[in-house]
Design an enzyme around this catalytic site. Sequence first.
Site, mmCIF file in Angstrom:
data_model
loop_
_atom_site.group_PDB
_atom_site.id
_atom_site.type_symbol
_atom_site.label_atom_id
_atom_site.label_comp_id
_atom_site.label_asym_id
_atom_site.label_seq_id
_atom_site.Cartn_x
_atom_site.Cartn_y
_atom_site.Cartn_z
ATOM 1 N N HIS A 36 97.999 63.201 126.393
ATOM 2 C CA HIS A 36 97.463 62.009 126.242
ATOM 3 C C HIS A 36 96.979 61.529 127.935
ATOM 4 C CE1 HIS A 36 99.075 61.133 122.468
ATOM 5 N NE2 HIS A 36 100.020 62.021 122.834
ATOM 6 N N ASP A 42 89.968 60.006 130.159
ATOM 7 C CA ASP A 42 88.333 60.235 129.896
ATOM 8 C C ASP A 42 88.056 58.603 129.854
ATOM 9 O OD1 ASP A 42 86.197 60.235 128.417
ATOM 10 O OD2 ASP A 42 86.991 61.567 127.087
ATOM 11 N N ARG A 45 85.540 57.544 126.987
ATOM 12 C CA ARG A 45 86.363 57.003 125.964
ATOM 13 C C ARG A 45 87.281 55.884 125.792
ATOM 14 N NH1 ARG A 45 91.736 57.542 125.089
ATOM 15 N NH2 ARG A 45 92.511 57.924 123.268
ATOM 16 N N GLY A 69 96.952 56.533 114.459
ATOM 17 C CA GLY A 69 97.091 57.485 115.481
ATOM 18 C C GLY A 69 97.218 56.966 116.901
ATOM 19 N N GLU A 91 102.111 56.422 114.497
ATOM 20 C CA GLU A 91 102.028 57.449 115.332
ATOM 21 C C GLU A 91 102.922 58.643 114.564
ATOM 22 O OE1 GLU A 91 101.262 60.754 117.388
ATOM 23 O OE2 GLU A 91 100.045 59.107 117.626
ATOM 24 N N GLU A 120 99.802 58.336 105.632
ATOM 25 C CA GLU A 120 99.867 58.456 103.768
ATOM 26 C C GLU A 120 101.292 58.370 103.222
ATOM 27 O OE1 GLU A 120 96.460 60.854 105.347
ATOM 28 O OE2 GLU A 120 98.601 60.614 105.975
ATOM 29 N N GLU A 135 90.994 56.216 117.261
ATOM 30 C CA GLU A 135 90.330 57.257 118.036
ATOM 31 C C GLU A 135 90.488 58.584 117.312
ATOM 32 O OE1 GLU A 135 89.351 60.000 119.261
ATOM 33 O OE2 GLU A 135 90.423 59.933 121.411
ATOM 34 N N GLU A 144 90.011 69.051 113.348
ATOM 35 C CA GLU A 144 91.280 68.315 113.025
ATOM 36 C C GLU A 144 91.381 67.394 112.058
ATOM 37 O OE1 GLU A 144 92.738 67.116 117.028
ATOM 38 O OE2 GLU A 144 93.501 69.197 117.395
ATOM 39 N N HIS A 284 86.046 64.111 127.476
ATOM 40 C CA HIS A 284 86.813 65.398 127.036
ATOM 41 C C HIS A 284 86.705 66.100 125.934
ATOM 42 C CE1 HIS A 284 88.846 62.730 124.246
ATOM 43 N NE2 HIS A 284 89.371 63.645 123.702
#
Length: 344
Positions: A36, A42, A45, A69, A91, A120, A135, A144, A284
């Site tokens: 993180h 970054d 970003r 996320g 998360e 989900e 993100e 991923e 990154h």
Amino acid sequence: MSSEAIHEDSSMCEPVDDDKTSADYYFDSYSHFGIHEEMLKDVVRTKTYQNVIYRNTFLFKDKIVLDVGAGTGILSLFCAKAGAKHVYAVECSQMADMAKEIVEANGYSNVITVLKGKIEELDLPVPQVDIIISEWMGYFLLYENMLNTVLYARDKWLVNNGIVLPDNASLYLTAIEDAEYKEDKIEFWNNVYGFDMSCIRKQSIMEPLVDTVDQNQIVTNCQLLKTMDISKMTSGDASFTAPFKLVAERDDYVHALVAYFDVAFTVCHKLTGFSTGPRSRNTHWKQTVLYLEEVLTICEGESITGSMTVAQNKKNPRDVDITLKYSLNGQRCVISRTQQYKMR
């Protein structure tokens, strides 16, 4: 990875030490602050997201936001500060516990609710949300495969005419000269202290390299491979075959093709976004380098033509399988072949 959150099998949220899957380790990796830290630092970003939110408060004021996320909760904090009515920060990794503490420490517990688990399998306290922010981008954009989680959340909870941020992503391809690094990373295995280890070379060339490419290495134009409208696409659209034509801008050698992506927030008052390309400020995500089996000798004006097929790996949907078909019919080089790559 490159995004601040993640979701897979429910066991990922509470990994069992005795029999972990790769997905368990994936979630575990997002439990450590180090990953993180890299993402937060970054600047391209994180500042882009901050600017999108702070400069477009009219989009967020009194709206219900879902942060898919959430990681440390940084995007949720931006949204809360911009006037969101409520933010649900989802998360799956252990970082959710830290995010709750961070939200409390900054006085936003009444605006931000952190939900720990796989999106989900969660029930939100509300039937619909006005905005989904995430993100989700990985190396090579799709590594991923967190995009499917965003699309699931969109289809389940987003109101009609709701907003997905970012809402546009594009994948590009170019070709580079990279003799020195290819020699160091790939050809190295042909002779290791006098021994033939070329069986490892076969494996190493199949694995795309995530690294920073110097723009001076670029030999051809840059070709758009795929554009995705996150607000309308389906999960199947992330698997595709796209043709390309890369035209040499000088006489040179080509050792690899390079993929990178751009992201855009088109609903903003002023179009905002960023590029992860070699001519842009480093991120990154860097770039993704696919080394070719043979060196191509190319003359200015000649073209490398072909197609790239991108698909989820059947065994592990977070991995990406890439098939590259390419040919060059030039003055000094005539070649046509197919190579397979696996992002693991």
